[in-house]
Enzyme design. Sequence first.
Site, PDB file in Angstrom:
ATOM      1  N   ILE A 113      42.007  39.514  41.754  1.00  0.00           N
ATOM      2  CA  ILE A 113      40.296  38.930  41.675  1.00  0.00           C
ATOM      3  C   ILE A 113      40.141  38.573  43.015  1.00  0.00           C
ATOM      4  O   ILE A 113      39.122  38.430  43.526  1.00  0.00           O
ATOM      5  CB  ILE A 113      40.080  37.999  40.636  1.00  0.00           C
ATOM      6  CG1 ILE A 113      38.573  37.551  40.686  1.00  0.00           C
ATOM      7  CG2 ILE A 113      40.830  36.629  40.807  1.00  0.00           C
ATOM      8  CD1 ILE A 113      37.777  38.836  40.372  1.00  0.00           C
ATOM      9  N   ASP A 150      44.861  42.829  34.989  1.00  0.00           N
ATOM     10  CA  ASP A 150      45.578  41.569  35.651  1.00  0.00           C
ATOM     11  C   ASP A 150      46.392  41.919  36.886  1.00  0.00           C
ATOM     12  O   ASP A 150      46.204  43.239  37.463  1.00  0.00           O
ATOM     13  CB  ASP A 150      46.304  41.267  34.459  1.00  0.00           C
ATOM     14  CG  ASP A 150      46.729  39.567  34.272  1.00  0.00           C
ATOM     15  OD1 ASP A 150      47.404  39.136  35.385  1.00  0.00           O
ATOM     16  OD2 ASP A 150      46.007  39.028  33.333  1.00  0.00           O
ATOM     17  N   TYR A 206      41.037  21.366  38.679  1.00  0.00           N
ATOM     18  CA  TYR A 206      40.583  22.199  37.589  1.00  0.00           C
ATOM     19  C   TYR A 206      39.203  21.891  37.169  1.00  0.00           C
ATOM     20  O   TYR A 206      38.361  22.615  37.305  1.00  0.00           O
ATOM     21  CB  TYR A 206      41.715  22.197  36.552  1.00  0.00           C
ATOM     22  CG  TYR A 206      41.151  23.095  35.453  1.00  0.00           C
ATOM     23  CD1 TYR A 206      41.369  24.426  35.563  1.00  0.00           C
ATOM     24  CD2 TYR A 206      41.050  22.650  34.225  1.00  0.00           C
ATOM     25  CE1 TYR A 206      40.935  25.257  34.327  1.00  0.00           C
ATOM     26  CE2 TYR A 206      40.473  23.218  33.102  1.00  0.00           C
ATOM     27  CZ  TYR A 206      40.639  24.623  33.097  1.00  0.00           C
ATOM     28  OH  TYR A 206      40.366  25.597  32.196  1.00  0.00           O
ATOM     29  N   GLY A 249      42.036  39.279  33.995  1.00  0.00           N
ATOM     30  CA  GLY A 249      42.823  38.061  33.671  1.00  0.00           C
ATOM     31  C   GLY A 249      43.244  38.182  32.171  1.00  0.00           C
ATOM     32  O   GLY A 249      43.359  37.168  31.370  1.00  0.00           O
TER      33      GLY A 249
HETATM   34  P1  NAD Z   1      46.182  32.205  31.413  1.00  0.00           P
HETATM   35  O1  NAD Z   1      46.713  31.321  32.288  1.00  0.00           O
HETATM   36  O2  NAD Z   1      47.001  32.167  30.080  1.00  0.00           O
HETATM   37  O3  NAD Z   1      45.801  33.568  31.840  1.00  0.00           O
HETATM   38  C1  NAD Z   1      45.080  33.730  33.043  1.00  0.00           C
HETATM   39  C2  NAD Z   1      45.441  35.315  33.526  1.00  0.00           C
HETATM   40  O4  NAD Z   1      44.944  35.349  34.568  1.00  0.00           O
HETATM   41  C3  NAD Z   1      46.948  35.571  33.516  1.00  0.00           C
HETATM   42  O5  NAD Z   1      47.292  36.848  32.630  1.00  0.00           O
HETATM   43  C4  NAD Z   1      47.234  35.819  35.106  1.00  0.00           C
HETATM   44  O6  NAD Z   1      48.067  36.644  35.388  1.00  0.00           O
HETATM   45  C5  NAD Z   1      45.679  36.198  35.335  1.00  0.00           C
HETATM   46  N1  NAD Z   1      45.611  35.926  36.860  1.00  0.00           N
HETATM   47  C6  NAD Z   1      45.781  35.071  37.641  1.00  0.00           C
HETATM   48  N2  NAD Z   1      45.527  35.115  38.836  1.00  0.00           N
HETATM   49  C7  NAD Z   1      44.911  36.378  38.996  1.00  0.00           C
HETATM   50  C8  NAD Z   1      44.342  37.052  40.042  1.00  0.00           C
HETATM   51  N3  NAD Z   1      44.460  36.610  41.088  1.00  0.00           N
HETATM   52  N4  NAD Z   1      43.814  38.254  39.771  1.00  0.00           N
HETATM   53  C9  NAD Z   1      43.745  38.839  38.305  1.00  0.00           C
HETATM   54  N5  NAD Z   1      44.302  38.015  37.476  1.00  0.00           N
HETATM   55  C10 NAD Z   1      44.878  36.672  37.797  1.00  0.00           C
HETATM   56  O7  NAD Z   1      44.605  31.506  31.059  1.00  0.00           O
HETATM   57  P2  NAD Z   1      43.646  31.364  29.671  1.00  0.00           P
HETATM   58  O8  NAD Z   1      44.052  30.351  28.978  1.00  0.00           O
HETATM   59  O9  NAD Z   1      43.738  32.894  29.200  1.00  0.00           O
HETATM   60  O10 NAD Z   1      42.301  31.048  30.230  1.00  0.00           O
HETATM   61  C11 NAD Z   1      41.339  31.976  30.641  1.00  0.00           C
HETATM   62  C12 NAD Z   1      40.159  31.184  31.280  1.00  0.00           C
HETATM   63  O11 NAD Z   1      39.769  30.320  30.348  1.00  0.00           O
HETATM   64  C13 NAD Z   1      40.383  30.356  32.564  1.00  0.00           C
HETATM   65  O12 NAD Z   1      39.347  30.324  33.332  1.00  0.00           O
HETATM   66  C14 NAD Z   1      40.723  29.013  31.928  1.00  0.00           C
HETATM   67  O13 NAD Z   1      40.262  27.956  32.694  1.00  0.00           O
HETATM   68  C15 NAD Z   1      39.612  28.943  30.650  1.00  0.00           C
HETATM   69  N6  NAD Z   1      40.099  28.049  29.514  1.00  0.00           N
HETATM   70  C16 NAD Z   1      41.122  28.383  28.951  1.00  0.00           C
HETATM   71  C17 NAD Z   1      41.502  27.170  28.024  1.00  0.00           C
HETATM   72  C18 NAD Z   1      42.661  27.190  27.080  1.00  0.00           C
HETATM   73  O14 NAD Z   1      42.838  26.522  26.319  1.00  0.00           O
HETATM   74  N7  NAD Z   1      43.386  28.286  27.104  1.00  0.00           N
HETATM   75  C19 NAD Z   1      40.629  26.055  27.610  1.00  0.00           C
HETATM   76  C20 NAD Z   1      39.425  25.974  28.558  1.00  0.00           C
HETATM   77  C21 NAD Z   1      39.217  27.010  29.518  1.00  0.00           C
HETATM   78  N1  SER Z   2      43.281  24.162  27.864  1.00  0.00           N
HETATM   79  C1  SER Z   2      42.682  23.917  29.030  1.00  0.00           C
HETATM   80  C2  SER Z   2      43.651  22.951  30.063  1.00  0.00           C
HETATM   81  O1  SER Z   2      44.346  22.207  29.229  1.00  0.00           O
HETATM   82  C3  SER Z   2      41.436  23.272  29.058  1.00  0.00           C
HETATM   83  O2  SER Z   2      40.665  23.736  29.876  1.00  0.00           O
HETATM   84  O3  SER Z   2      43.902  23.047  31.091  1.00  0.00           O
END
Ligand code: NAD
Ligand code: SER
Length: 323
Positions: free
Chosen positions: A53, A34, A142, A8
């Site tokens: 994944i 990815d 979520y 990811g």
């Molecule tokens: P994002 O949506 O920006 O990136 C997720 C990536 O996963 C994307 O590039 C997508 O193409 C890839 N992906 C989706 N399905 C897939 C699959 N089947 N196989 C392989 N790759 C796949 O998300 P992010 O903001 O980078 O978040 C990453 C993690 O951190 C997530 O688990 C999210 O819940 C967690 N998180 C993010 C935030 C935030 O504010 N960004 C906050 C809390 C938790």
């Molecule tokens: N930034 C994330 C969301 O809004 C929190 O996990 O989904």
Amino acid sequence: MKKVLVIGAGGQIGTELVFNLRAKYGNENVVAADLSEKCPDHLAGGPYAKLDILNREAVREYIINGAFSDVYLLAALLSATAEKNPDFAWKLNMEGLFTILDLAKEGYIKQIFWPSSIAVFGPTTPGDHTPQYTVMEPTTVYGISKQAGERWCEYYFNKYGVDVRSIRYPGLISYTSLPGGGTTDYAVDIFYHAKQTGSYTSFLSEDTALPMMYMEDAIRATIQLMDAPKENIKIRSSYNLGGISFTPKQLAAAIAKRIPFSIEYAPDFRQAIADSWPNSIDDTAAQKDWGWELEYDLQKMVDVMLEHVEPSKLFNKSSTSIS
Ligand code: NAD
Ligand code: SER
């Protein structure tokens, strides 16, 4: 020597995490993976693999053959997107985690990083300075998937000794890539609009306080947690991480201190999600166990975002990821 796989990697966190892990361990030792066939430009500094994944057998084969020591599992649907497709969100957010936990249980991975979220909390959780241990009744798919994931991480550690580490990230703010469909995305989107048009319509109401964090702090926390001696990691579900807490009105005021800017409010379905989450988080456990310290306050974060955000990234897209 570590050999690292980030699944990811093309998203908001992965883009910056891969860059930092490559600086630490060497480009050739950090594989970004990815869904896209072609390596995204910003990940081109090192090896890239197309990996889904949800294809358990392909992932198992790739990890076993690649002899990876550490896996960072970032692939997930975020809160707002997940509400639009709850079945798929549950599948993606849970199945991928089991694939990686099982590989570690079988001895093919030494360390796992899996992110949780402030979304594990719900409307019955105390909203201010939310403690590490408290009532957790999430109301989004979520949040339910993250809470279940945390329970499974702790279970795999207790039962099988799997070295899995996790942070409950607040909303993350960065300029390298666009956010992926979360409720906190307004706090990124606002900068693109501020620079392009000098105004923004927020999908959250003016007084909605949420915990947020500048990405550099979040990446530093992640690497610090993964580097910490095993015996220091007392929490195997997920660590609270507080960051900075602000409302859309306060963020707009901090932007308006630097450039002419106005804001309006048109709350949509994401308001209910935000209302169910804490206003601020107590992260004393992270401070005590592995030395966590915040660097970016609100104005410092605003200044760096205003300096670096390139509006063309958002406005040249056919639609925003923040829909
Ligand atoms: P994002 O949506 O920006 O990136 C997720 C990536 O996963 C994307 O590039 C997508 O193409 C890839 N992906 C989706 N399905 C897939 C699959 N089947 N196989 C392989 N790759 C796949 O998300 P992010 O903001 O980078 O978040 C990453 C993690 O951190 C997530 O688990 C999210 O819940 C967690 N998180 C993010 C935030 C935030 O504010 N960004 C906050 C809390 C938790
Ligand atoms: N930034 C994330 C969301 O809004 C929190 O996990 O989904």
